[in-house]
Motif scaffolding. Structure first.
Motif, short mmCIF file in Angstrom:
data_model
loop_
_atom_site.label_atom_id
_atom_site.label_comp_id
_atom_site.label_asym_id
_atom_site.label_seq_id
_atom_site.Cartn_x
_atom_site.Cartn_y
_atom_site.Cartn_z
N GLY A 133 -35.62 -22.34 -16.00
CA GLY A 133 -35.82 -22.48 -14.56
C GLY A 133 -35.41 -21.17 -13.90
N SER A 134 -36.25 -20.71 -12.97
CA SER A 134 -35.96 -19.50 -12.20
C SER A 134 -35.70 -19.92 -10.77
CB SER A 134 -37.13 -18.52 -12.27
OG SER A 134 -37.37 -18.16 -13.61
N PHE A 135 -34.52 -19.60 -10.26
CA PHE A 135 -34.09 -20.05 -8.94
C PHE A 135 -33.85 -18.85 -8.05
CE2 PHE A 135 -32.91 -23.08 -12.15
CZ PHE A 135 -33.32 -24.29 -11.61
N ARG A 136 -34.48 -18.86 -6.88
CA ARG A 136 -34.35 -17.73 -5.95
C ARG A 136 -32.90 -17.62 -5.50
NH1 ARG A 136 -37.73 -13.52 -4.05
NH2 ARG A 136 -39.47 -14.97 -3.91
N GLY A 137 -32.33 -16.42 -5.61
CA GLY A 137 -30.97 -16.15 -5.16
C GLY A 137 -30.07 -15.70 -6.28
N GLU A 138 -29.00 -15.03 -5.90
CA GLU A 138 -28.01 -14.54 -6.85
C GLU A 138 -27.19 -15.72 -7.38
OE1 GLU A 138 -24.08 -11.71 -6.63
OE2 GLU A 138 -25.76 -11.28 -5.30
N PRO A 139 -26.90 -15.76 -8.68
CA PRO A 139 -26.12 -16.88 -9.22
C PRO A 139 -24.67 -16.83 -8.74
CG PRO A 139 -26.40 -15.20 -10.90
CD PRO A 139 -27.23 -14.77 -9.70
N PHE A 140 -24.12 -18.01 -8.51
CA PHE A 140 -22.70 -18.10 -8.18
C PHE A 140 -21.86 -18.40 -9.41
CE2 PHE A 140 -23.65 -19.00 -3.51
CZ PHE A 140 -23.42 -17.68 -3.18
N GLY A 141 -22.48 -18.42 -10.58
CA GLY A 141 -21.74 -18.51 -11.83
C GLY A 141 -21.39 -19.90 -12.30
N HIS A 142 -21.68 -20.91 -11.52
CA HIS A 142 -21.35 -22.27 -11.92
C HIS A 142 -22.56 -23.16 -11.70
CE1 HIS A 142 -17.45 -20.48 -10.86
NE2 HIS A 142 -17.01 -21.19 -11.87
N LEU A 143 -22.74 -24.10 -12.56
CA LEU A 143 -23.72 -25.17 -12.35
C LEU A 143 -23.12 -26.41 -12.96
CD1 LEU A 143 -25.21 -25.91 -15.26
CD2 LEU A 143 -26.48 -23.87 -14.77
N ALA A 144 -23.72 -27.55 -12.67
CA ALA A 144 -23.26 -28.80 -13.27
C ALA A 144 -24.49 -29.64 -13.58
CB ALA A 144 -22.33 -29.54 -12.30
N PHE A 145 -24.38 -30.48 -14.62
CA PHE A 145 -25.49 -31.38 -14.91
C PHE A 145 -24.95 -32.71 -15.39
CE2 PHE A 145 -24.76 -29.54 -19.04
CZ PHE A 145 -25.06 -30.55 -19.95
N SER A 146 -25.76 -33.74 -15.17
CA SER A 146 -25.40 -35.09 -15.55
C SER A 146 -26.29 -35.54 -16.69
CB SER A 146 -25.58 -36.04 -14.36
OG SER A 146 -25.54 -37.38 -14.78
#
Length: 173
Positions: free
Chosen positions: A45-58
């Protein structure tokens, strides 16, 4: 099922899906996430914007939340589609998954939120003057976090009780 922030994939080697809200204000940076769906198929997945370094998934819902400088995206990993786009005005910097395995908890610079079943944001009432929130360990019914107290600038520890969504001060670091 898995989701990890990664580098830009080599074009043509894997399926890529682009997520963005078209705007004249969009940045020119992207965040790439490598997903593995429930069928063990990889895609990016390509997401517009600079990464904030964290993601979460369920793993329960198969949904992931990805905060970037342009927006915060909630996607269905298996369907490869955008479920919700949270505007950048919220300035979401950190996300985590609540102990129930389905509710996302989000932190902006001075506010805490949780998601509803439809992924609408519900503010967690907060009596603390918080800034620079970082989520930590979880227990059966709580999520610990550290923050800086505005005006004092000491690091503090607190926890979110995920049964009543209250906040309890833990200690000064």
């Amino acid at each position: 099922m898995n989701a990890d922030i990664t580098y830009q994939p080599e074009s043509g080697n894997s399926e890529e899906v682009y997520f963005e809200e078209p705007s004249v204000w969009n940045s020119q940076t992207w965040t790439w996430v490598k997903f593995e769906d429930s069928e063990f198929q990889d895609w990016f997945g390509s997401f517009r914007g600079e990464p904030f370094g964290h993601l979460a998934f369920s793993e329960i819902s198969g949904h992931a939340i990805i905060p970037t400088s342009d927006a915060t995206y909630i996607v269905d990993i298996n369907k490869r589609e955008l479920l919700k786009l949270i505007d950048s005005k919220y300035q979401i910097g950190h996300v985590t998954l609540a102990p129930d395995g389905q509710t996302f908890i989000l932190a902006s610079f001075c506010e805490l939120f949780r998601t509803s079943i439809n992924y609408d944001l519900i503010e967690i009432q907060n009596q603390l003057d918080i800034d620079f929130v970082e989520f930590g360990s979880k227990t059966e019914d709580a999520v610990e976090f550290e923050y800086e107290e505005i005006g004092v600038w000491n690091r503090q520890k607190a926890k979110i009780d995920t049964k009543n969504w209250g906040i309890e001060l833990r200690s000064t670091i």
